[in-house]
Write a protein that holds these residues in place. Sequence first.
Motif, PDB file in Angstrom:
ATOM      1  N   ASP A 256       0.831  -1.207   0.000  1.00  0.00           N
ATOM      2  CA  ASP A 256       0.000   0.000   0.000  1.00  0.00           C
ATOM      3  C   ASP A 256       0.862   1.253   0.000  1.00  0.00           C
ATOM      4  O   ASP A 256       0.512   2.269  -0.621  1.00  0.00           O
ATOM      5  CB  ASP A 256      -0.926  -0.005   1.212  1.00  0.00           C
ATOM      6  CG  ASP A 256      -1.965  -1.111   1.149  1.00  0.00           C
ATOM      7  OD1 ASP A 256      -2.289  -1.547   0.025  1.00  0.00           O
ATOM      8  OD2 ASP A 256      -2.440  -1.539   2.218  1.00  0.00           O
ATOM      9  N   MET A 257       1.981   1.194   0.699  1.00  0.00           N
ATOM     10  CA  MET A 257       2.900   2.334   0.724  1.00  0.00           C
ATOM     11  C   MET A 257       3.415   2.636  -0.678  1.00  0.00           C
ATOM     12  O   MET A 257       3.434   3.803  -1.114  1.00  0.00           O
ATOM     13  CB  MET A 257       4.071   2.041   1.658  1.00  0.00           C
ATOM     14  CG  MET A 257       5.149   3.120   1.687  1.00  0.00           C
ATOM     15  SD  MET A 257       6.588   2.586   2.647  1.00  0.00           S
ATOM     16  CE  MET A 257       7.636   4.045   2.518  1.00  0.00           C
ATOM     17  N   LEU A 258       3.809   1.593  -1.395  1.00  0.00           N
ATOM     18  CA  LEU A 258       4.309   1.786  -2.756  1.00  0.00           C
ATOM     19  C   LEU A 258       3.231   2.381  -3.655  1.00  0.00           C
ATOM     20  O   LEU A 258       3.502   3.289  -4.453  1.00  0.00           O
ATOM     21  CB  LEU A 258       4.792   0.454  -3.317  1.00  0.00           C
ATOM     22  CG  LEU A 258       5.363   0.481  -4.740  1.00  0.00           C
ATOM     23  CD1 LEU A 258       6.550   1.430  -4.828  1.00  0.00           C
ATOM     24  CD2 LEU A 258       5.752  -0.918  -5.184  1.00  0.00           C
ATOM     25  N   ALA A 259       1.997   1.906  -3.512  1.00  0.00           N
ATOM     26  CA  ALA A 259       0.903   2.439  -4.323  1.00  0.00           C
ATOM     27  C   ALA A 259       0.688   3.921  -4.033  1.00  0.00           C
ATOM     28  O   ALA A 259       0.455   4.720  -4.955  1.00  0.00           O
ATOM     29  CB  ALA A 259      -0.376   1.647  -4.051  1.00  0.00           C
ATOM     30  N   ALA A 260       0.778   4.309  -2.759  1.00  0.00           N
ATOM     31  CA  ALA A 260       0.588   5.714  -2.389  1.00  0.00           C
ATOM     32  C   ALA A 260       1.707   6.585  -2.953  1.00  0.00           C
ATOM     33  O   ALA A 260       1.468   7.710  -3.417  1.00  0.00           O
ATOM     34  CB  ALA A 260       0.506   5.851  -0.876  1.00  0.00           C
ATOM     35  N   THR A 261       2.944   6.083  -2.934  1.00  0.00           N
ATOM     36  CA  THR A 261       4.046   6.877  -3.485  1.00  0.00           C
ATOM     37  C   THR A 261       3.908   7.026  -4.995  1.00  0.00           C
ATOM     38  O   THR A 261       4.239   8.081  -5.553  1.00  0.00           O
ATOM     39  CB  THR A 261       5.407   6.254  -3.150  1.00  0.00           C
ATOM     40  OG1 THR A 261       5.488   4.926  -3.691  1.00  0.00           O
ATOM     41  CG2 THR A 261       5.634   6.199  -1.650  1.00  0.00           C
ATOM     42  N   ARG A 262       3.433   5.991  -5.651  1.00  0.00           N
ATOM     43  CA  ARG A 262       3.232   6.093  -7.097  1.00  0.00           C
ATOM     44  C   ARG A 262       2.150   7.113  -7.432  1.00  0.00           C
ATOM     45  O   ARG A 262       2.263   7.874  -8.400  1.00  0.00           O
ATOM     46  CB  ARG A 262       2.871   4.717  -7.669  1.00  0.00           C
ATOM     47  CG  ARG A 262       4.058   3.765  -7.733  1.00  0.00           C
ATOM     48  CD  ARG A 262       3.654   2.362  -8.121  1.00  0.00           C
ATOM     49  NE  ARG A 262       4.814   1.513  -8.345  1.00  0.00           N
ATOM     50  CZ  ARG A 262       4.759   0.197  -8.475  1.00  0.00           C
ATOM     51  NH1 ARG A 262       3.573  -0.434  -8.404  1.00  0.00           N
ATOM     52  NH2 ARG A 262       5.853  -0.509  -8.669  1.00  0.00           N
ATOM     53  N   LYS A 263       1.112   7.139  -6.618  1.00  0.00           N
ATOM     54  CA  LYS A 263       0.058   8.132  -6.847  1.00  0.00           C
ATOM     55  C   LYS A 263       0.593   9.546  -6.575  1.00  0.00           C
ATOM     56  O   LYS A 263       0.232  10.507  -7.273  1.00  0.00           O
ATOM     57  CB  LYS A 263      -1.138   7.818  -5.946  1.00  0.00           C
ATOM     58  CG  LYS A 263      -2.365   8.644  -6.265  1.00  0.00           C
ATOM     59  CD  LYS A 263      -3.593   8.153  -5.506  1.00  0.00           C
ATOM     60  CE  LYS A 263      -4.215   6.962  -6.183  1.00  0.00           C
ATOM     61  NZ  LYS A 263      -5.527   6.609  -5.604  1.00  0.00           N
ATOM     62  N   ALA A 264       1.463   9.664  -5.558  1.00  0.00           N
ATOM     63  CA  ALA A 264       2.073  10.964  -5.276  1.00  0.00           C
ATOM     64  C   ALA A 264       2.936  11.427  -6.440  1.00  0.00           C
ATOM     65  O   ALA A 264       2.960  12.620  -6.778  1.00  0.00           O
ATOM     66  CB  ALA A 264       2.903  10.885  -3.997  1.00  0.00           C
ATOM     67  N   LEU A 265       3.640  10.504  -7.078  1.00  0.00           N
ATOM     68  CA  LEU A 265       4.453  10.863  -8.241  1.00  0.00           C
ATOM     69  C   LEU A 265       3.580  11.225  -9.432  1.00  0.00           C
ATOM     70  O   LEU A 265       3.963  12.060 -10.267  1.00  0.00           O
ATOM     71  CB  LEU A 265       5.387   9.706  -8.601  1.00  0.00           C
ATOM     72  CG  LEU A 265       6.592   9.528  -7.673  1.00  0.00           C
ATOM     73  CD1 LEU A 265       7.285   8.201  -7.929  1.00  0.00           C
ATOM     74  CD2 LEU A 265       7.582  10.682  -7.866  1.00  0.00           C
ATOM     75  N   ALA A 266       2.404  10.613  -9.518  1.00  0.00           N
ATOM     76  CA  ALA A 266       1.471  10.993 -10.580  1.00  0.00           C
ATOM     77  C   ALA A 266       0.924  12.392 -10.328  1.00  0.00           C
ATOM     78  O   ALA A 266       0.738  13.185 -11.261  1.00  0.00           O
ATOM     79  CB  ALA A 266       0.326   9.984 -10.657  1.00  0.00           C
ATOM     80  N   ALA A 267       0.678  12.707  -9.057  1.00  0.00           N
ATOM     81  CA  ALA A 267       0.170  14.035  -8.709  1.00  0.00           C
ATOM     82  C   ALA A 267       1.235  15.106  -8.875  1.00  0.00           C
ATOM     83  O   ALA A 267       0.950  16.225  -9.303  1.00  0.00           O
ATOM     84  CB  ALA A 267      -0.340  14.028  -7.267  1.00  0.00           C
ATOM     85  N   ARG A 268       2.468  14.756  -8.534  1.00  0.00           N
ATOM     86  CA  ARG A 268       3.575  15.718  -8.614  1.00  0.00           C
ATOM     87  C   ARG A 268       4.789  14.991  -9.170  1.00  0.00           C
ATOM     88  O   ARG A 268       5.612  14.452  -8.410  1.00  0.00           O
ATOM     89  CB  ARG A 268       3.875  16.309  -7.235  1.00  0.00           C
ATOM     90  CG  ARG A 268       4.855  17.466  -7.251  1.00  0.00           C
ATOM     91  CD  ARG A 268       4.996  18.104  -5.886  1.00  0.00           C
ATOM     92  NE  ARG A 268       3.746  18.709  -5.446  1.00  0.00           N
ATOM     93  CZ  ARG A 268       3.574  19.309  -4.266  1.00  0.00           C
ATOM     94  NH1 ARG A 268       4.570  19.369  -3.409  1.00  0.00           N
ATOM     95  NH2 ARG A 268       2.413  19.829  -3.948  1.00  0.00           N
ATOM     96  N   PRO A 269       4.931  14.945 -10.488  1.00  0.00           N
ATOM     97  CA  PRO A 269       6.054  14.218 -11.093  1.00  0.00           C
ATOM     98  C   PRO A 269       7.401  14.671 -10.524  1.00  0.00           C
ATOM     99  O   PRO A 269       7.660  15.863 -10.376  1.00  0.00           O
ATOM    100  CB  PRO A 269       5.932  14.563 -12.580  1.00  0.00           C
ATOM    101  CG  PRO A 269       4.459  14.845 -12.769  1.00  0.00           C
ATOM    102  CD  PRO A 269       4.032  15.525 -11.502  1.00  0.00           C
ATOM    103  N   GLY A 270       8.234  13.684 -10.188  1.00  0.00           N
ATOM    104  CA  GLY A 270       9.541  13.986  -9.627  1.00  0.00           C
ATOM    105  C   GLY A 270       9.506  14.350  -8.159  1.00  0.00           C
ATOM    106  O   GLY A 270      10.513  14.851  -7.625  1.00  0.00           O
TER     107      GLY A 270
END
Length: 459
Positions: A256-270
């Motif tokens: 779940d942590m990895l999924a949340a970080t991926r969504k954060a990168l989608a929201a704010r690339p980089g």
Amino acid sequence: MRKSLSIAIGTLAAITSAALIAVAATGPAHADAATARTELALSVRLLKAGNYSAARSHAQAAIKADPSWGLAHAMLARSFLAIGDGVAAEGELGRARDAGFDPARAHQLYAHAWLLQGDANRALTEAAKAGAPYSGYAIRIGARALAAQGDVAGAQAALSTLLADAPKDSFAWSDLGRIKYQAGDIAGAIESAQRAVDLDADNVEAITLRGELVRGQYGLIAALPWFENALGHDAYYHPALIEYAATLGDVGRYTDMLAATRKALAARPGSPQALYLQAVLAARAGKDDLARTLLARTGGQLNAMPGARLLSGTLAYKAGAYQQAIDDWRVLVGQQPTNITARRLLGAALLRSGDPQGALDVLRPVALRADADSYTLALVARAFEQTGERDWAAKYLDRSALPSAVGSAPFGIDDGLSALNDAASAAPAEPVAQLTLIRGLIEAGDTAAALAKRRRWCG
């Protein structure tokens, strides 16, 4: 509309309402004015509801329908500010101005954009130019700028004055809560954050802050529903995603942590925060090369974050790059002088790199405590061996084999020599008391007395 709108709307909603009426009568013939009005109204509504990402999308749709509508560009800028993108917001404000949006209505928006870009001085100057209809928003941005400059008292005073006039301003309460939290006033932060949530259940900034505070009060599991609540408003709200991911990792929910970080990168690339959390995940999985790559991609933007310094040093130490580890951990000890773990790691790296005296200097504040752990004491003993002082090494090896004592004083005690001498006389066999007295004599400049005391104690 309500007089005290949140940061998500500010005074722009009132401007929007007026503009909708104007465009209904004078919308340009070449644009799809009806679609633009509908999309902008949806953007305003969603911004107020705490769904900043959707508000941005609808503002973009309004611009697509009518590219020459200045207010639509201003609304998109406001949406970018809500999601924390100051650069994009400044660009849209320029387009709004070029399309006829009154610059007098944008001072607080420019101030917010420049604050997000790290220019607190410029933000303060610009916020001071805002007119009366936008003063509440401007005061809040000015307070945040003062806090960024280290003037916490001034920031709190400004917000307190604002809240005296507008006690139902939810976002002023959440700003005050955030500033108090960063200043270490946890009780005050909890009270302010709760007031903000009570006043506006759609204030995702307050909800996220409340989650952070609950995590400290009641633990990791108790905080998760608060972050999930914030993400229920806006699934791509970056601050909530980062806090949610970090908390999930601490409770062991790594997928779940990895999924949340991926969504954060989608929201704010980089996003450097998301990359750092992914690096932590990789390091926990033993994938050190991947962890180093991910950490490098943060571009040094997290150098001030203690956790990033700790991870960087750990990866360097494991790779045999002891000097890099020393550099990272020395900065960490400078940031957190009472962090015993950081001192222990730095001491070990210095010892491994061939600097036993440096290791002794770093480890001394820990080793002199009655509750010093056996590993630290063993490191000190090894350092004394390397400097040729085997008598001291033996004493620390003996201490490392014994259970640690209780009742140690906190870091920062600065007793006078008379008090240190009394303590040493009362406990002639206690290493901590004797070593502390010797240290005090050295720091007082009485090297001869320190050497004499050492010779008497060591025999």
